[in-house]
Enzyme design. Structure first.
Site, short mmCIF file in Angstrom:
data_model
loop_
_atom_site.label_atom_id
_atom_site.label_comp_id
_atom_site.label_asym_id
_atom_site.label_seq_id
_atom_site.Cartn_x
_atom_site.Cartn_y
_atom_site.Cartn_z
CB THR A 1 1.47 -98.96 15.06
OG1 THR A 1 1.96 -100.04 15.87
CG2 THR A 1 0.67 -99.56 13.92
CE1 TYR B 1 -3.69 -100.17 16.36
CE2 TYR B 1 -1.58 -101.33 16.48
CZ TYR B 1 -2.33 -100.17 16.63
OH TYR B 1 -1.71 -99.00 17.03
#
Ligand SMILES: NC(=O)c1ccc[n+]([C@@H]2O[C@H](COP(=O)([O-])OP(=O)(O)OC[C@H]3O[C@@H](n4cnc5c(N)ncnc54)[C@H](O)[C@@H]3O)[C@@H](O)[C@H]2O)c1
Length: 326
Positions: A118, A144
């Site tokens: 990501t 995250y």
């Protein structure tokens, strides 16, 4: 024929890639615990196994029984604010569970791996660092992003130690839905702007909030690089083919290299849906960089990737069509 194991194949991006693999004539096995995934979004041709990627014994058995040649790993938790409130959930499900999956790959000699990373690994890049390249320093600002970066580090180290190669794909803002209407974004709690806007246009939400209108951008709202999920799915096929040719491991940004502001996205959704919904201006959210744009030169040059859906109205149209049919 050997098969491809797709973890998280009932989820948003994994289901698009699973359809793409089936379209290419591949044998696909999906492992998903259905924590956020949806059974109906998977291709009928795939073998579905309901289970957890952190279940080492199960994964070892699956890899052997289905003669798995490569793993595409999408399974994980993806809600950034939740990761701040409950970091250990993210380190368990994104990092520790992936460690088990990697152990199973090493134990069974499965040495080709495609990983969903990501843009969150870059944290808050400065204006001078835009567009971000793969060499831009990684500095995640939430659990995250950290949980995904730790997985990238595991991949790098497993590659050094074992007969194992990988492609880690750093996705920017994934949006839209399968133009054939077979799957789309069904994840509960999804906070993705284009999905939330589409739901608002269709009356499934009362209003839409813009978080921050005082950024130093062309209209004061945040700019993001939105990539159509079908173009992203194609990148995975190219990554798999590169690994099959014996090519080396790599990390690649996945975005178009240009972006839209929140207001531009809202205008597009209003234009395409022909609905004028209410928009509320709210304060900035902590941890939102003003602008996040990918330099995807490497992806284009190394894989010859050419997007087919680089058009905001088309992204929005497919997202709206998916919301209407679900
Ligand atoms: N959506 C985005 O914009 C975006 C951006 C960057 C990176 N990513 C990454 O892409 C991947 C897929 O994201 P998505 O948007 O499709 O999310 P999603 O929630 O739709 O899909 C995740 C899937 O994994 C499954 N799953 C979760 N934990 C599991 C486990 N332990 N074992 C088995 N299955 C499990 C869920 O049931 C779901 O089907 C994630 O790894 C995410 O971090 C997504």
């Amino acid at each position: 024929m050997s098969s491809i194991l797709v973890t998280g194949g009932a989820g948003y991006i994994g289901s698009h890639v699973a359809h793409e693999l089936v379209d290419d004539g591949r044998q696909v096995v999906i492992l998903d615990n259905l924590s956020t995934g949806v059974r109906e979004n998977m291709p009928d041709e795939a073998t579905f196994v309901h289970g957890d990627v952190g279940d080492y014994e199960l994964v070892v058995r699956l890899l052997a029984e289905h003669d798995v040649a490569a793993v595409m790993h999408f399974a994980g938790n993806i809600v950034v604010p939740e990761s701040v409130e409950n970091p250990l959930k993210y380190y368990r499900n994104n990092t520790a569970a992936t460690r088990e999956l990697l152990s199973a790959c090493v134990a069974t000699g499965v040495g080709q791996f495609v990983f969903s990373s990501t843009a969150a690994v870059y944290g808050m890049p400065s204006a001078e660092e835009l567009p971000v390249t793969e060499e831009t320093p990684t500095a995640p600002i939430n659990p995250y992003g950290a949980s995904k970066l730790m997985t990238e580090w595991m991949l790098r180290d497993v590659d050094h130690a074992h007969d194992f190669r990988y492609v880690a794909l750093r996705y920017f803002n994934v949006a839209g839905a399968d133009p054939k209407g077979r799957t789309g974004q069904s994840t509960p709690q999804a906070t993705h702007l284009i999905k939330v806007c589409s739901q608002t246009a269709l009356g499934m939400r009362d209003e839409l909030s813009i978080f921050g209108t005082d950024y130093e951008t062309r209209d004061g709202t945040c700019i993001r690089d939105y990539i159509h999920v079908t173009d992203l799915a194609r990148v995975h096929i190219l990554a798999l083919e590169a690994l099959e040719r014996g090519e080396e491991s790599r990390v690649l940004n996945c975005g178009y290299g240009h972006g839209y502001t929140v207001r531009e996205v809202i205008d597009a959704v209003k234009r395409v849906s022909e609905v004028d919904f209410d928009v509320v201006e709210a304060p900035r959210r902590a941890g939102d960089p003003p602008e996040l744009i990918a330099d995807s030169t490497k992806l284009r040059e190394q894989f010859g990737w050419q997007p087919a859906h680089d058009d905001l109205d088309e992204i929005v149209r497919t997202a709206l069509e998916w919301e209407e049919q679900t």
